[in-house]
Design a protein around this motif. Structure first.
Motif, short mmCIF file in Angstrom:
data_model
loop_
_atom_site.label_atom_id
_atom_site.label_comp_id
_atom_site.label_asym_id
_atom_site.label_seq_id
_atom_site.Cartn_x
_atom_site.Cartn_y
_atom_site.Cartn_z
N CYS A 1 16.16 0.99 13.34
CA CYS A 1 15.31 -0.11 12.89
C CYS A 1 14.77 0.16 11.50
N GLY A 2 14.61 -0.92 10.78
CA GLY A 2 14.07 -0.87 9.42
C GLY A 2 13.92 -2.30 8.93
N THR A 3 13.24 -2.46 7.82
CA THR A 3 13.02 -3.81 7.30
C THR A 3 14.34 -4.54 7.08
N ALA A 4 15.29 -3.88 6.44
CA ALA A 4 16.58 -4.52 6.17
C ALA A 4 17.41 -4.60 7.45
N ALA B 1 16.89 13.18 12.71
CA ALA B 1 15.87 12.61 11.82
C ALA B 1 15.96 11.09 11.79
N GLU B 2 16.88 10.55 11.02
CA GLU B 2 16.95 9.09 10.83
C GLU B 2 18.30 8.74 10.23
N CYS B 3 18.52 7.44 10.01
CA CYS B 3 19.74 7.01 9.32
C CYS B 3 19.45 6.95 7.83
N THR B 4 20.41 6.47 7.05
CA THR B 4 20.26 6.51 5.60
C THR B 4 19.27 5.46 5.08
N GLY B 5 18.90 4.49 5.94
CA GLY B 5 17.91 3.49 5.52
C GLY B 5 17.20 2.88 6.70
N ALA B 6 17.08 3.64 7.80
CA ALA B 6 16.47 3.10 9.02
C ALA B 6 16.08 4.26 9.94
N ASN B 7 15.09 4.03 10.78
CA ASN B 7 14.67 5.02 11.78
C ASN B 7 15.49 4.84 13.06
N ILE B 8 15.44 5.85 13.94
CA ILE B 8 16.29 5.82 15.14
C ILE B 8 15.48 5.99 16.43
N ALA C 1 7.30 9.87 0.60
CA ALA C 1 7.37 8.83 -0.43
C ALA C 1 8.67 8.06 -0.30
N LYS C 2 8.60 6.75 -0.53
CA LYS C 2 9.84 5.98 -0.61
C LYS C 2 10.27 6.06 -2.08
N ALA C 3 10.82 7.23 -2.39
CA ALA C 3 11.14 7.58 -3.78
C ALA C 3 12.65 7.51 -3.97
N LEU D 1 15.08 10.53 -3.23
CA LEU D 1 15.41 10.91 -1.85
C LEU D 1 16.63 10.14 -1.33
N TYR D 2 17.04 9.10 -2.05
CA TYR D 2 18.19 8.29 -1.60
C TYR D 2 19.53 8.82 -2.10
N MET D 3 19.50 9.85 -2.96
CA MET D 3 20.75 10.44 -3.43
C MET D 3 21.57 10.94 -2.23
N GLN E 1 0.85 -1.20 0.00
CA GLN E 1 0.00 0.00 0.00
C GLN E 1 0.89 1.25 0.00
N ARG E 2 1.99 1.21 0.78
CA ARG E 2 2.90 2.36 0.79
C ARG E 2 3.53 2.57 -0.60
N LEU E 3 3.77 1.47 -1.31
CA LEU E 3 4.31 1.59 -2.68
C LEU E 3 3.34 2.36 -3.57
N ASP F 1 7.96 7.27 8.05
CA ASP F 1 7.46 6.68 9.30
C ASP F 1 7.51 5.17 9.08
N GLY F 2 8.66 4.57 9.31
CA GLY F 2 8.92 3.18 8.94
C GLY F 2 7.90 2.21 9.53
N ILE F 3 7.65 1.15 8.78
CA ILE F 3 6.75 0.09 9.24
C ILE F 3 7.40 -0.62 10.43
N THR F 4 8.71 -0.76 10.41
CA THR F 4 9.43 -1.35 11.55
C THR F 4 9.36 -0.41 12.76
N ARG F 5 9.48 0.88 12.50
CA ARG F 5 9.38 1.89 13.57
C ARG F 5 8.05 1.74 14.29
N1 PMP Z 1 14.05 5.43 6.58
C1 PMP Z 1 14.61 5.19 5.39
C2 PMP Z 1 15.32 6.29 4.68
C3 PMP Z 1 14.52 3.90 4.83
O1 PMP Z 1 15.07 3.64 3.64
C4 PMP Z 1 13.86 2.88 5.54
C5 PMP Z 1 13.78 1.50 4.98
N2 PMP Z 1 12.66 1.37 4.11
C6 PMP Z 1 13.29 3.19 6.78
C7 PMP Z 1 13.41 4.49 7.27
C8 PMP Z 1 12.56 2.15 7.57
O2 PMP Z 1 11.37 1.82 6.95
P1 PMP Z 1 10.69 0.40 7.13
O3 PMP Z 1 10.72 0.09 8.57
O4 PMP Z 1 9.30 0.61 6.63
O5 PMP Z 1 11.48 -0.56 6.34
#
Ligand code: PMP
Length: 295
Positions: A251-254, A189-196, A155-157, A160-162, A56-58, A214-218
């Motif tokens: 925390c994050g999915t990965a 704020a957060e890490c490069t691929g995870a919330n804190i 958006a998980k666009a 934004l990852y640049m 749904q987030r996609l 607002d991560g799903i893992t968060r």
């Molecule tokens: N912030 C960023 C920038 C991310 O890339 C991710 C991983 N998708 C998250 C937070 C955590 O999100 P989620 O828990 O939904 O994976």
């Protein structure tokens, strides 16, 4: 094994294609103008954790970028499950990505085809497992999360990852595992691929997700903490406060739940609450016995 030369199949616009053949043209709008959104999902014991929320987030991320994915959330769910099954993994990472195609080149591309692909691979641990147990080390990023008026920050666009790649590369060059990003106001704020998250006096503190994902893992971790009776405070956190926190994790999915031992000059312990939440998270992602038996 390079990522374009792996075994198996990739779901591509409704059909399975051999992994190495899942290609796009160099004049793809998404490559030039970042018109792409993606998800990162994890399967545990054959079940994709919170799959519906991710897919749904996609769809929502695509709408924020002004495009409509030509599949329903049910169809995307089924495609993710079929791709996982075709790859033959029970524990795996699932990566759907949607993007604008190549009919028109230029900033405007109103009628370009919207594509969707789903790849599944095994990604056991985002951080070095030995490091994960004693906590990873974070650098301070030189880039800040943009004002929501400047970018579609919810958006998980891909665009934004640049700043995430640049921040993570700089951190790795300095010997750190990842970087902590501040937001445009200078708040944590957060890490490069995870919330804190931070721990102080038995309470969890985490930044209000008003300009980052607002991560799903968060949200899962917040629920798990509250179930333990732990108070969770979502608020603005200033970098000056880092010195006063006892524990920290991301925390994050990965990343799942990964303890943090250092952020620049600040030190944290891998404490009881962090360990408890790591264990709670591992327990909640595993499918229930009944679900396994029925599958
Ligand atoms: N912030 C960023 C920038 C991310 O890339 C991710 C991983 N998708 C998250 C937070 C955590 O999100 P989620 O828990 O939904 O994976």
């Amino acid at each position: 094994q390079p990522f374009d030369q792996r075994e198996g199949v990739i779901w591509f616009d409704g059909a399975f294609v051999p992994w190495a053949d899942a290609k796009v043209h160099v004049l793809t709008h998404a490559l030039h103008y970042a018109s792409a959104v993606f998800e990162g999902e994890r399967a545990y014991g054959g079940r994709i954790f919170k799959m519906r929320e991710h897919n749904q987030r996609l769809i929502d991320s695509a709408r924020l970028l002004d495009f409509e994915i030509p599949y329903s959330v049910e169809e995307i769910d089924r495609a993710c499950e079929e791709t996982l099954a075709r790859q033959g993994f029970v524990d795996a990472y699932v990566r759907p990505i949607a993007w604008r195609g190549s009919e028109m080149m230029g900033v405007a591309a109103q009628n370009n085809t919207i594509h969707l692909a789903i790849a599944v691979w095994q990604w056991p641990s985002y951080f070095d497992p030995a490091q994960r147990l004693k906590g990873i080390r974070l650098d301070m990023a030189q880039w800040r999360r943009p004002d929501p008026k400047t970018a579609p920050s919810k958006a998980k666009a891909t665009g934004l990852y640049m700043i995430c790649t640049m921040s993570k590369h700089a951190a790795e060059r300095r010997g750190y595992a990842d970087a902590l990003m501040l937001d445009w106001r200078g708040q944590v704020a957060e890490c490069t691929g995870a919330n804190i998250f931070f721990v102080k006096d038995g309470k969890l503190h985490t930044p209000t997700p008003d300009c980052f994902l607002d991560g799903i893992t968060r949200r899962t971790v917040i629920d798990l903490a509250r179930k333990r009776g732990v108070e969770v405070v979502e608020r603005a956190i200033l970098p000056e406060e880092l010195a006063g926190f006892e524990q920290c994790f991301i925390c994050g999915t990965a990343a799942e739940v990964t303890p943090v031992s250092e952020i620049a000059e600040h030190r944290f312990v891998v404490g009881e609450l962090t360990q408890a939440l790591m264990n709670d998270y591992q327990a909640v992602v595993q499918p229930a016995e009944a679900a396994v038996a029925a599958a």
